[in-house]
Design a protein around this motif. Structure first.
Motif, mmCIF file in Angstrom:
data_model
loop_
_atom_site.group_PDB
_atom_site.id
_atom_site.type_symbol
_atom_site.label_atom_id
_atom_site.label_comp_id
_atom_site.label_asym_id
_atom_site.label_seq_id
_atom_site.Cartn_x
_atom_site.Cartn_y
_atom_site.Cartn_z
ATOM 1 N N GLN A 1 -6.673 1.916 34.630
ATOM 2 C CA GLN A 1 -7.403 3.154 35.101
ATOM 3 C C GLN A 1 -5.967 3.955 35.801
ATOM 4 O O GLN A 1 -6.863 4.701 36.108
ATOM 5 C CB GLN A 1 -8.092 1.972 36.849
ATOM 6 C CG GLN A 1 -8.767 0.380 36.224
ATOM 7 C CD GLN A 1 -8.561 0.322 37.703
ATOM 8 O OE1 GLN A 1 -9.537 0.646 38.701
ATOM 9 N NE2 GLN A 1 -8.934 -1.280 37.602
ATOM 10 N N LEU A 2 -5.013 3.771 35.742
ATOM 11 C CA LEU A 2 -3.881 4.206 35.699
ATOM 12 C C LEU A 2 -3.742 5.820 35.255
ATOM 13 O O LEU A 2 -4.046 5.157 33.455
ATOM 14 C CB LEU A 2 -2.881 3.835 35.524
ATOM 15 C CG LEU A 2 -3.175 2.819 36.908
ATOM 16 C CD1 LEU A 2 -1.054 1.578 36.850
ATOM 17 C CD2 LEU A 2 -2.220 3.339 38.445
ATOM 18 N N ILE B 1 2.361 8.468 36.037
ATOM 19 C CA ILE B 1 1.689 8.361 37.704
ATOM 20 C C ILE B 1 2.428 8.726 38.736
ATOM 21 O O ILE B 1 3.466 8.715 38.785
ATOM 22 C CB ILE B 1 2.176 6.335 37.569
ATOM 23 C CG1 ILE B 1 1.382 5.812 36.762
ATOM 24 C CG2 ILE B 1 2.243 5.669 39.060
ATOM 25 C CD1 ILE B 1 0.470 5.963 35.910
ATOM 26 N N LEU C 1 0.239 2.126 43.617
ATOM 27 C CA LEU C 1 -1.045 2.096 42.819
ATOM 28 C C LEU C 1 -2.403 3.080 42.972
ATOM 29 O O LEU C 1 -2.949 3.813 42.007
ATOM 30 C CB LEU C 1 -0.558 0.317 42.247
ATOM 31 C CG LEU C 1 0.433 0.977 41.540
ATOM 32 C CD1 LEU C 1 0.080 -1.340 41.803
ATOM 33 C CD2 LEU C 1 0.799 1.267 40.452
ATOM 34 N N GLY D 1 -2.631 6.513 42.263
ATOM 35 C CA GLY D 1 -2.530 6.611 41.369
ATOM 36 C C GLY D 1 -4.003 6.845 40.006
ATOM 37 O O GLY D 1 -4.537 6.959 39.268
ATOM 38 N N ILE D 2 -4.509 5.544 41.174
ATOM 39 C CA ILE D 2 -5.761 5.638 40.250
ATOM 40 C C ILE D 2 -7.318 5.886 40.843
ATOM 41 O O ILE D 2 -8.123 6.365 41.564
ATOM 42 C CB ILE D 2 -6.116 4.200 40.981
ATOM 43 C CG1 ILE D 2 -6.355 3.146 42.333
ATOM 44 C CG2 ILE D 2 -5.749 3.270 39.898
ATOM 45 C CD1 ILE D 2 -7.198 2.026 42.528
ATOM 46 N N GLY D 3 -6.331 7.181 42.239
ATOM 47 C CA GLY D 3 -7.664 8.257 42.872
ATOM 48 C C GLY D 3 -7.487 7.915 44.278
ATOM 49 O O GLY D 3 -8.772 9.013 44.620
ATOM 50 N N LEU E 1 -4.154 -3.024 37.310
ATOM 51 C CA LEU E 1 -4.617 -1.432 37.527
ATOM 52 C C LEU E 1 -3.934 -0.755 36.298
ATOM 53 O O LEU E 1 -3.786 0.239 35.944
ATOM 54 C CB LEU E 1 -3.897 -1.019 38.805
ATOM 55 C CG LEU E 1 -4.536 -1.543 39.971
ATOM 56 C CD1 LEU E 1 -4.197 -1.031 41.538
ATOM 57 C CD2 LEU E 1 -6.240 -1.102 40.480
ATOM 58 N N TYR E 2 -3.761 -1.659 35.492
ATOM 59 C CA TYR E 2 -2.920 -0.252 34.090
ATOM 60 C C TYR E 2 -3.553 0.362 34.090
ATOM 61 O O TYR E 2 -3.569 1.804 33.908
ATOM 62 C CB TYR E 2 -1.896 -1.427 33.795
ATOM 63 C CG TYR E 2 -1.230 -1.138 32.933
ATOM 64 C CD1 TYR E 2 0.183 0.011 32.396
ATOM 65 C CD2 TYR E 2 -2.034 -0.094 31.336
ATOM 66 C CE1 TYR E 2 1.124 0.032 32.004
ATOM 67 C CE2 TYR E 2 -0.813 0.562 30.487
ATOM 68 C CZ TYR E 2 0.632 0.929 31.035
ATOM 69 O OH TYR E 2 1.137 1.464 29.809
ATOM 70 N N PRO F 1 3.949 1.873 36.419
ATOM 71 C CA PRO F 1 3.133 1.235 37.237
ATOM 72 C C PRO F 1 3.919 0.011 37.676
ATOM 73 O O PRO F 1 4.229 -0.697 38.515
ATOM 74 C CB PRO F 1 1.776 0.330 36.828
ATOM 75 C CG PRO F 1 2.680 1.704 34.846
ATOM 76 C CD PRO F 1 3.538 2.533 35.212
#
Length: 227
Positions: free
Chosen positions: A27-28, A32, A105, A108-110, A24-25, A52
Motif C-alpha cells: 500500500q506504500l 516513503i 508507515l 505513507g499510506i495516506g 503495508l508494503y 519501509p
C-alpha cells in the motif's frame, strides 16, 4: 538462560515493526516520507525497498547494541549492577522507535498524522522515564551523565544523577505538554538544553568543592597541610 520481560517486550516491538512494514508494503508509495520539519511538514523521503524498513532496522540494531553493552563493560563499570533499570531503558527506547515507525508507515499510506504534536509528546514520555531511572544508575561508560568529574567520584556521580533525574522528569513534562498543546520547538529546545547542561556544570563545581574539602589548605610549597 532466563530472558527478562523487558527483553521479550523489546523483541516484540522489533518483530512487530518488521511485520507492520511487510503488511503495508504493497500500500506504500515508491517514496516513503521519513522526515518532517518542526512544523510537521514532510521534507524528506526514502524510496523503496529501504524506506519501509529503515526504522525496523534501526530498532534491531539498537536492541543488539544494548544487549552487547553488558558483555563489553569494563570491570568496575558494569551495567549488570543496574541490569533491570538498563533493560527498562532499552524497552523504552525501542518502544519510542516503534511509535515512530508506526507513524511513518501510517503517513505513507495516506493517514493524516500530526507529527509535530505526537513525536514531541512521545519524546517527553521518554525523558520522564529516563529521569525516573537516572538516580538508580551506577557508574558506567554507556549511559548517564558521564563527565570526567562524575567518573572520578562516586559521590559526584550519585548527586549529579539525582539532580539530573529531577531535571529530566521536569523537561519531559514540558516537552510532553508542548507537543500536546502545539507549543513548537522553542520550549522543547529550552527544556532539553537546561536538563542536559545543568548537571554537567553541577558535576564540575561539586567535584571542585568535594575535592577541595578533601585536600584541605596547602602551605607555601604547595604541599597539603593537616589540620
Amino acid at each position: 538462560m532466563r530472558i527478562s520481560r523487558a527483553h521479550v517486550l523489546s523483541l516484540g516491538f522489533v518483530v512487530a515493526a518488521f511485520a507492520m512494514a511487510f503488511m503495508l508494503y504493497g500500500q506504500l508509495p515508491e517514496s516513503i516520507p521519513t522526515h518532517w520539519n518542526a512544523k510537521g511538514v514532510v521534507d524528506g523521503y526514502t524510496p523503496k525497498p529501504w524506506g519501509p524498513f529503515v526504522l525496523p532496522l534501526v530498532m534491531a540494531a539498537l536492541y543488539l547494541v544494548l544487549v552487547a553493552v553488558p558483555r563489553i563493560s569494563p570491570r568496575g563499570y558494569r551495567v549488570e549492577r543496574f541490569q533491570g533499570v538498563f533493560e527498562g531503558i532499552q524497552a523504552t527506547l525501542v518502544a519510542f522507535l516503534f511509535l515512530l515507525n508506526a507513524l511513518v508507515l501510517l503517513s505513507g499510506i495516506g493517514v493524516s498524522v500530526p507529527m509535530a504534536r505526537v513525536v514531541p509528546a512521545g519524546a517527553g514520555l521518554v525523558l520522564m522515564v529516563l529521569g525516573n531511572y537516572m538516580g538508580k544508575f551506577t557508574k558506567n561508560f554507556f549511559c548517564g551523565i558521564r563527565t570526567p568529574w562524575t567518573l572520578a567520584s562516586d559521590e559526584v556521580w550519585l548527586r549529579t544523577h539525582r539532580l539530573g533525574g529531577r531535571l529530566f522528569v521536569l523537561a519531559g513534562i514540558i516537552v510532553l505538554a508542548s507537543g500536546l498543546l502545539g507549543g513548537g520547538p522553542i520550549p522543547v529546545l529550552a527544556a532539553v538544553t537546561v536538563a542536559a547542561v545543568t548537571p554537567v556544570l553541577y558535576s564540575y563545581f561539586l567535584y571542585r568543592r568535594i575535592e577541595g574539602d578533601k585536600h584541605g589548605p596547602t602551605d607555601d610549597t604547595g604541599s597539603h597541610r593537616s589540620a
